[in-house]
Design a protein around this motif. Structure first.
Motif, PDB file in Angstrom:
ATOM      1  N   GLY A  34      -6.422  11.390  13.653  1.00  0.00           N
ATOM      2  CA  GLY A  34      -4.988  11.477  13.397  1.00  0.00           C
ATOM      3  C   GLY A  34      -4.383  10.121  13.081  1.00  0.00           C
ATOM      4  O   GLY A  34      -3.512  10.005  12.209  1.00  0.00           O
ATOM      5  N   MET A  35      -4.855   9.090  13.787  1.00  0.00           N
ATOM      6  CA  MET A  35      -4.365   7.741  13.531  1.00  0.00           C
ATOM      7  C   MET A  35      -4.695   7.326  12.095  1.00  0.00           C
ATOM      8  O   MET A  35      -3.841   6.817  11.368  1.00  0.00           O
ATOM      9  N   ILE A  36      -5.921   7.562  11.691  1.00  0.00           N
ATOM     10  CA  ILE A  36      -6.338   7.192  10.330  1.00  0.00           C
ATOM     11  C   ILE A  36      -5.535   7.961   9.298  1.00  0.00           C
ATOM     12  O   ILE A  36      -5.061   7.395   8.309  1.00  0.00           O
ATOM     13  N   ARG A  37      -5.362   9.256   9.522  1.00  0.00           N
ATOM     14  CA  ARG A  37      -4.571  10.063   8.579  1.00  0.00           C
ATOM     15  C   ARG A  37      -3.140   9.548   8.481  1.00  0.00           C
ATOM     16  O   ARG A  37      -2.572   9.457   7.389  1.00  0.00           O
ATOM     17  N   PHE A  38      -2.546   9.206   9.623  1.00  0.00           N
ATOM     18  CA  PHE A  38      -1.185   8.667   9.607  1.00  0.00           C
ATOM     19  C   PHE A  38      -1.122   7.360   8.822  1.00  0.00           C
ATOM     20  O   PHE A  38      -0.213   7.155   8.004  1.00  0.00           O
ATOM     21  N   LEU A  39      -2.076   6.471   9.065  1.00  0.00           N
ATOM     22  CA  LEU A  39      -2.070   5.188   8.381  1.00  0.00           C
ATOM     23  C   LEU A  39      -2.252   5.365   6.872  1.00  0.00           C
ATOM     24  O   LEU A  39      -1.625   4.660   6.076  1.00  0.00           O
ATOM     25  N   GLN A  40      -3.097   6.310   6.473  1.00  0.00           N
ATOM     26  CA  GLN A  40      -3.272   6.565   5.043  1.00  0.00           C
ATOM     27  C   GLN A  40      -1.981   7.108   4.436  1.00  0.00           C
ATOM     28  O   GLN A  40      -1.591   6.740   3.332  1.00  0.00           O
ATOM     29  N   TYR A  41      -1.310   7.985   5.158  1.00  0.00           N
ATOM     30  CA  TYR A  41      -0.070   8.573   4.675  1.00  0.00           C
ATOM     31  C   TYR A  41       1.049   7.533   4.602  1.00  0.00           C
ATOM     32  O   TYR A  41       1.816   7.494   3.656  1.00  0.00           O
ATOM     33  N   ALA A  42       1.116   6.688   5.617  1.00  0.00           N
ATOM     34  CA  ALA A  42       2.227   5.744   5.736  1.00  0.00           C
ATOM     35  C   ALA A  42       2.030   4.481   4.904  1.00  0.00           C
ATOM     36  O   ALA A  42       2.985   3.751   4.660  1.00  0.00           O
ATOM     37  N   ASP A  43       0.797   4.214   4.450  1.00  0.00           N
ATOM     38  CA  ASP A  43       0.529   2.989   3.700  1.00  0.00           C
ATOM     39  C   ASP A  43       1.211   3.055   2.344  1.00  0.00           C
ATOM     40  O   ASP A  43       1.029   4.005   1.595  1.00  0.00           O
ATOM     41  N   LYS A  44       2.017   2.070   2.049  1.00  0.00           N
ATOM     42  CA  LYS A  44       2.743   2.087   0.781  1.00  0.00           C
ATOM     43  C   LYS A  44       1.896   1.577  -0.381  1.00  0.00           C
ATOM     44  O   LYS A  44       2.277   1.696  -1.524  1.00  0.00           O
ATOM     45  N   GLY A  45       0.739   1.001  -0.090  1.00  0.00           N
ATOM     46  CA  GLY A  45      -0.130   0.530  -1.155  1.00  0.00           C
ATOM     47  C   GLY A  45       0.439  -0.677  -1.877  1.00  0.00           C
ATOM     48  O   GLY A  45       1.385  -1.315  -1.418  1.00  0.00           O
ATOM     49  N   GLN A  46      -0.139  -0.950  -3.025  1.00  0.00           N
ATOM     50  CA  GLN A  46       0.305  -2.088  -3.814  1.00  0.00           C
ATOM     51  C   GLN A  46       0.456  -1.657  -5.259  1.00  0.00           C
ATOM     52  O   GLN A  46      -0.167  -0.713  -5.706  1.00  0.00           O
ATOM     53  N   GLY A  47       1.231  -2.400  -5.976  1.00  0.00           N
ATOM     54  CA  GLY A  47       1.378  -2.143  -7.403  1.00  0.00           C
ATOM     55  C   GLY A  47       2.304  -0.979  -7.688  1.00  0.00           C
ATOM     56  O   GLY A  47       2.958  -0.435  -6.811  1.00  0.00           O
TER      57      GLY A  47
END
Length: 69
Positions: free
Chosen positions: A27-40
């Motif tokens: 769940g932590m990993i899924r949240f971080l993937q969802y919440a990551d705004k990325g770059q570019g």
């Protein structure tokens, strides 16, 4: 624990621990993937990858892919 006195590193560590405790590792990993705004800017960069093909070019590429299967 007061967050006013924590360094940014300590806040990040505490936040990760809270996510792990309440959501579990997956769940932590899924949240971080969802919440990551990325770059570019995906929309701008997409045009660099795809160009601006016309419909005939797209049709030809689809036919090539289908013929290889």
């Amino acid at each position: 624990m007061k967050s006013n006195n924590l360094t940014l590193k300590e806040i990040r560590i505490t936040g990760m621990e809270a996510l792990k405790e309440h959501l579990g590792i997956v769940g932590m990993i899924r949240f971080l993937q969802y919440a990551d705004k990325g770059q570019g800017n995906y929309s701008d960069e997409r045009h660099l990858w795809l160009g601006n093909p016309d419909l005939k070019t797209i049709e030809d590429e689809i036919k090539q892919i289908k013929s290889k299967k």
